[in-house]
Design a protein around this motif. Structure first.
Motif, mmCIF file in Angstrom:
data_model
loop_
_atom_site.group_PDB
_atom_site.id
_atom_site.type_symbol
_atom_site.label_atom_id
_atom_site.label_comp_id
_atom_site.label_asym_id
_atom_site.label_seq_id
_atom_site.Cartn_x
_atom_site.Cartn_y
_atom_site.Cartn_z
ATOM 1 N N LEU A 14 0.668 -1.179 -0.086
ATOM 2 C CA LEU A 14 0.077 -0.039 -0.162
ATOM 3 C C LEU A 14 0.912 1.303 -0.089
ATOM 4 C CD1 LEU A 14 -2.870 -0.982 2.531
ATOM 5 C CD2 LEU A 14 -2.909 -0.931 -0.077
ATOM 6 N N HIS A 15 2.257 1.081 0.072
ATOM 7 C CA HIS A 15 3.071 2.165 0.357
ATOM 8 C C HIS A 15 4.015 1.959 -1.091
ATOM 9 C CE1 HIS A 15 1.154 3.151 4.072
ATOM 10 N NE2 HIS A 15 1.421 2.144 4.284
ATOM 11 N N VAL A 16 4.645 3.193 -1.365
ATOM 12 C CA VAL A 16 5.601 3.233 -2.506
ATOM 13 C C VAL A 16 7.031 2.864 -2.062
ATOM 14 C CG1 VAL A 16 6.775 4.542 -4.115
ATOM 15 C CG2 VAL A 16 4.382 5.085 -3.741
ATOM 16 N N GLY A 17 7.450 2.014 -2.643
ATOM 17 C CA GLY A 17 8.768 1.497 -2.152
ATOM 18 C C GLY A 17 8.834 0.330 -1.342
ATOM 19 N N GLU A 18 7.742 -0.317 -0.838
ATOM 20 C CA GLU A 18 7.728 -1.426 0.197
ATOM 21 C C GLU A 18 7.533 -2.757 -1.122
ATOM 22 O OE1 GLU A 18 4.986 -1.106 3.341
ATOM 23 O OE2 GLU A 18 6.174 0.475 4.191
ATOM 24 N N PRO A 19 8.143 -3.786 -0.783
ATOM 25 C CA PRO A 19 7.544 -4.819 -1.570
ATOM 26 C C PRO A 19 6.387 -5.556 -1.269
ATOM 27 C CG PRO A 19 9.283 -5.587 0.196
ATOM 28 C CD PRO A 19 8.876 -4.205 0.363
ATOM 29 N N ARG A 20 5.495 -6.525 -2.325
ATOM 30 C CA ARG A 20 4.389 -7.148 -2.048
ATOM 31 C C ARG A 20 5.082 -8.093 -1.142
ATOM 32 N NH1 ARG A 20 2.784 -9.793 -7.699
ATOM 33 N NH2 ARG A 20 4.575 -10.983 -8.054
ATOM 34 N N ARG A 21 3.834 -8.982 -0.508
ATOM 35 C CA ARG A 21 4.076 -9.859 0.352
ATOM 36 C C ARG A 21 3.645 -11.238 -0.377
ATOM 37 N NH1 ARG A 21 2.885 -10.052 6.533
ATOM 38 N NH2 ARG A 21 4.548 -11.562 6.324
ATOM 39 N N ILE A 22 4.186 -12.665 -0.441
ATOM 40 C CA ILE A 22 3.687 -13.625 -0.907
ATOM 41 C C ILE A 22 3.788 -14.724 0.109
ATOM 42 C CG2 ILE A 22 4.229 -15.502 -2.632
ATOM 43 C CD1 ILE A 22 5.354 -13.335 -4.255
#
Length: 70
Positions: A14-22
């Protein structure tokens, strides 16, 4: 959202620069595949009960890793 054990849960940042979680869905307690899901997260290998929000979606293994087979 519907899932079964063995599906992958992807949570977009939801924030720029943070990776998605899998995470790997390890258990689904409802026979209709509805949430919540038990998920083992790939980033830190812990398992948790997860209630997905609108930023989450289910993917099949082959969609995330085309060379993989179940």
């Amino acid at each position: 959202m519907k899932a079964q054990a063995g599906d992958w849960l992807v949570v977009e940042s939801l924030h720029v620069g943070e990776p998605r979680r899998i995470g790997l869905v390890t258990r689904v307690d409802h026979t209709d595949g509805s949430p919540p899901y038990w998920v083992r997260w790939t980033d830190d290998d812990h398992e948790s009960l997860f209630f997905p929000g609108p930023e989450a979606h289910i993917e099949q293994l082959e969609a995330l890793y085309p060379s993989a087979r179940r």
